[in-house]
Write a protein that holds these residues in place. Sequence first.
Motif, PDB file in Angstrom:
ATOM      1  N   VAL A   9       0.843  -1.204   0.000  1.00 23.37           N
ATOM      2  CA  VAL A   9       0.000   0.000   0.000  1.00 23.37           C
ATOM      3  C   VAL A   9       0.879   1.255   0.000  1.00 23.37           C
ATOM      4  O   VAL A   9       1.346   1.685   1.046  1.00 23.37           O
ATOM      5  N   PRO A  10       1.097   1.833  -1.160  1.00 23.18           N
ATOM      6  CA  PRO A  10       1.925   3.036  -1.221  1.00 23.18           C
ATOM      7  C   PRO A  10       1.186   4.290  -0.744  1.00 23.18           C
ATOM      8  O   PRO A  10       1.807   5.273  -0.373  1.00 23.18           O
ATOM      9  N   GLU A  11      -0.161   4.236  -0.751  1.00 24.80           N
ATOM     10  CA  GLU A  11      -0.955   5.388  -0.342  1.00 24.80           C
ATOM     11  C   GLU A  11      -1.050   5.445   1.176  1.00 24.80           C
ATOM     12  O   GLU A  11      -1.958   4.872   1.760  1.00 24.80           O
ATOM     13  N   ARG A  12      -0.124   6.124   1.818  1.00 31.29           N
ATOM     14  CA  ARG A  12      -0.203   6.298   3.263  1.00 31.29           C
ATOM     15  C   ARG A  12       0.358   7.659   3.644  1.00 31.29           C
ATOM     16  O   ARG A  12       1.176   8.215   2.940  1.00 31.29           O
ATOM     17  N   GLU A  13      -0.143   8.177   4.749  1.00 31.63           N
ATOM     18  CA  GLU A  13       0.276   9.477   5.250  1.00 31.63           C
ATOM     19  C   GLU A  13       0.810   9.312   6.659  1.00 31.63           C
ATOM     20  O   GLU A  13       0.234   8.573   7.451  1.00 31.63           O
ATOM     21  N   GLN A  14       1.863  10.021   6.953  1.00 29.96           N
ATOM     22  CA  GLN A  14       2.400  10.029   8.301  1.00 29.96           C
ATOM     23  C   GLN A  14       1.884  11.287   8.984  1.00 29.96           C
ATOM     24  O   GLN A  14       2.097  12.386   8.504  1.00 29.96           O
ATOM     25  N   ARG A  15       1.164  11.132  10.082  1.00 35.59           N
ATOM     26  CA  ARG A  15       0.680  12.259  10.876  1.00 35.59           C
ATOM     27  C   ARG A  15       1.196  12.087  12.287  1.00 35.59           C
ATOM     28  O   ARG A  15       0.592  11.392  13.100  1.00 35.59           O
ATOM     29  N   GLY A  16       2.326  12.695  12.544  1.00 36.50           N
ATOM     30  CA  GLY A  16       2.968  12.503  13.843  1.00 36.50           C
ATOM     31  C   GLY A  16       3.418  11.060  13.968  1.00 36.50           C
ATOM     32  O   GLY A  16       4.122  10.536  13.114  1.00 36.50           O
ATOM     33  N   SER A  17       2.972  10.409  15.028  1.00 34.05           N
ATOM     34  CA  SER A  17       3.348   9.007  15.238  1.00 34.05           C
ATOM     35  C   SER A  17       2.357   8.034  14.597  1.00 34.05           C
ATOM     36  O   SER A  17       2.540   6.827  14.663  1.00 34.05           O
TER      37      SER A  17
END
Length: 86
Positions: free
Chosen positions: A36-44
């Motif tokens: 799954v390349p579609e990911r977002e990092q939001r803090g931890s």
Amino acid sequence: MPADADQMRTLGGIARLLGVDGKTISQYRGAIEARVPEREQRGSRTLYRVRAVIEALNEIRRGPGVAVDPEQDRRKRSSGRTTGTE
């Protein structure tokens, strides 16, 4: 497929959406991240597109009780259950 399948959620959030325990999905975190390349990092927190995770799980999981790598998992092999004393 859930109606809100294009939302971004954590793996725990996706598990709750599907009505399963969080470990049911999080145990496949490494395989999911590879697919799954579609990911977002939001803090931890890492957010994944719900649709992509469900599709990845459908590729990864071969069915209930069947190990991804039977040679490494003593719970169930294609020839039947083991006793755990091997």
